[in-house]
Design an enzyme around this catalytic site. Structure first.
Site, PDB file in Angstrom:
ATOM      1  N   ASP A  53      14.647   7.442 -20.669  1.00 59.50           N
ATOM      2  CA  ASP A  53      13.310   7.877 -20.245  1.00 59.50           C
ATOM      3  C   ASP A  53      12.783   6.962 -19.136  1.00 59.50           C
ATOM      4  OD1 ASP A  53      10.682   9.508 -21.387  1.00 59.50           O
ATOM      5  OD2 ASP A  53      10.183   7.579 -20.479  1.00 59.50           O
ATOM      6  N   TYR A  58       7.651   3.842 -12.691  1.00 59.00           N
ATOM      7  CA  TYR A  58       8.325   2.627 -13.176  1.00 59.00           C
ATOM      8  C   TYR A  58       9.115   1.940 -12.050  1.00 59.00           C
ATOM      9  CZ  TYR A  58       7.679   4.907 -17.779  1.00 59.00           C
ATOM     10  OH  TYR A  58       7.194   5.556 -18.880  1.00 59.00           O
ATOM     11  N   LYS A  83       9.102  11.399 -14.605  1.00 59.06           N
ATOM     12  CA  LYS A  83       7.700  11.849 -14.660  1.00 59.06           C
ATOM     13  C   LYS A  83       7.092  11.930 -13.273  1.00 59.06           C
ATOM     14  CE  LYS A  83       7.588   9.442 -19.057  1.00 59.06           C
ATOM     15  NZ  LYS A  83       8.420   8.239 -18.838  1.00 59.06           N
ATOM     16  N   HIS A 113       2.715  12.615 -15.669  1.00 57.76           N
ATOM     17  CA  HIS A 113       2.623  11.297 -16.327  1.00 57.76           C
ATOM     18  C   HIS A 113       1.273  11.073 -17.007  1.00 57.76           C
ATOM     19  CE1 HIS A 113       4.622   7.083 -16.041  1.00 57.76           C
ATOM     20  NE2 HIS A 113       4.067   7.263 -17.205  1.00 57.76           N
TER      21      HIS A 113
END
Ligand code: A2P
Length: 277
Positions: A53, A58, A83, A113
């Site tokens: 994930d 990120y 996301k 997100h």
């Protein structure tokens, strides 16, 4: 098969669109791009994880892709979530960019997100991303019951998943129930409270009784409530430990004791505060 039903081997849940989501994944939030992330994902794949994930936000999609290629595990055996970063405009263009960074043709799951700009803003673009084959399944993250209801009322393709902060201490029972009654699978992020719940006295006592670690108890609690989990770790031995949650069961008493740690009052909200406002 109904949305949320476990597959025969107990390792995946059925999504409403026919796809299956493995109940254990490695989360890579706050894992720095580069060797730390590549190693974590490679170890997870070596240790049997088949679900990773990540997210545009990120900043480590390229490392996830690199580890996947280096692992030698066939692409079609690994479930990959990324996301849409809601600060951007176009979910289709953003999905294409994520796929380039990951080095794959399609992700398994593409989530909004968080509901910045309102719960409906990104959804038509998410549906387009699916129509174009950029994502097999689409869903949301950090959407409370209200937000989710609005998307469900307007969607042509309803979200398959709502990924939410969920743990014994954040037992958002109202939101879990709202997801279930809408055939949306709730998925738990920060199941260890980003590490904070591991030293909780109640958790450590139950772990000692069960002959397990606090992390295993917290993850097992999510599974017994039917939620897929995506614990994060950058340490090989912890990644391994977090995968050993299929060979024991928490008793009803243990579950009830853990349920009682909830500090959200069983809320149907996804978050206590919005970081994007
Ligand atoms: P690290 O990455 O240094 O291993 P969450 O999944 O709730 O976000 O929690 C992640 C945090 O918990 C990270 O700080 C991670 O540290 C730590 N962690 C993950 N698994 C374990 C474990 N089995 N034992 C102890 N700490 C863990």
């Amino acid at each position: 098969m109904n949305a949320g039903a476990l597959t025969g081997d107990g390792r995946a849940v059925q999504l409403r669109d026919g796809n299956q989501l493995p109940v254990l994944g490695l989360g890579v939030w706050q894992v720095p791009d580069g060797p730390v992330c590549v190693n974590a994902v490679r170890w997870a794949l070596e240790l049997g994880y088949r679900h990773i994930d990540t997210a545009k936000a990120y900043g480590n999609e390229a490392s996830v892709g690199k580890a996947l290629r280096e692992s030698g595990v066939p692409r079609n055996e690994v479930f990959i979530t990324t996301k849409f970063y809601p600060g951007r405009q176009d979910p289709v263009a953003e999905a294409e960019a994520s796929l380039r960074r990951l080095g794959v043709d399609q992700v398994d799951l593409y989530l909004v997100h968080w509901p910045q700009g309102g719960p409906l803003r990104a959804w038509p673009g998410m549906e387009q991303a699916r129509v174009r084959g950029l994502a097999k399944s689409i869903g949301v993250s950090n959407f409370g019951a209200d937000d989710l209801g609005k998307v469900l009322a307007a969607a042509s393709v309803p979200p398959a998943v709502d990924q939410i902060e969920f743990s014994a201490v954040h037992y958002r029972r109202g939101l879990m129930d709202a997801c279930r009654s809408a055939e949306v699978v709730p998925e738990a992020y920060s199941p260890l409270g980003t590490g904070r719940h591991l030293s909780n006295k109640r958790v450590t006592a139950i772990a000692a009784r069960a002959g397990r670690t606090p992390a295993q108890v917290l993850l097992r609690w999510c599974l017994q409530h039917g939620l897929p989990v995506i614990p994060k770790s950058t340490h090989r031995e912890r990644i391994e430990e977090n995968a050993q949650i299929f060979d024991f069961t928490l008793s009803e008493e243990d579950m009830a004791e853990l349920d009682a740690l909830d500090q959200t009052h069983g809320t149907d909200r996804a978050l206590e505060r919005h970081w994007w406002r």
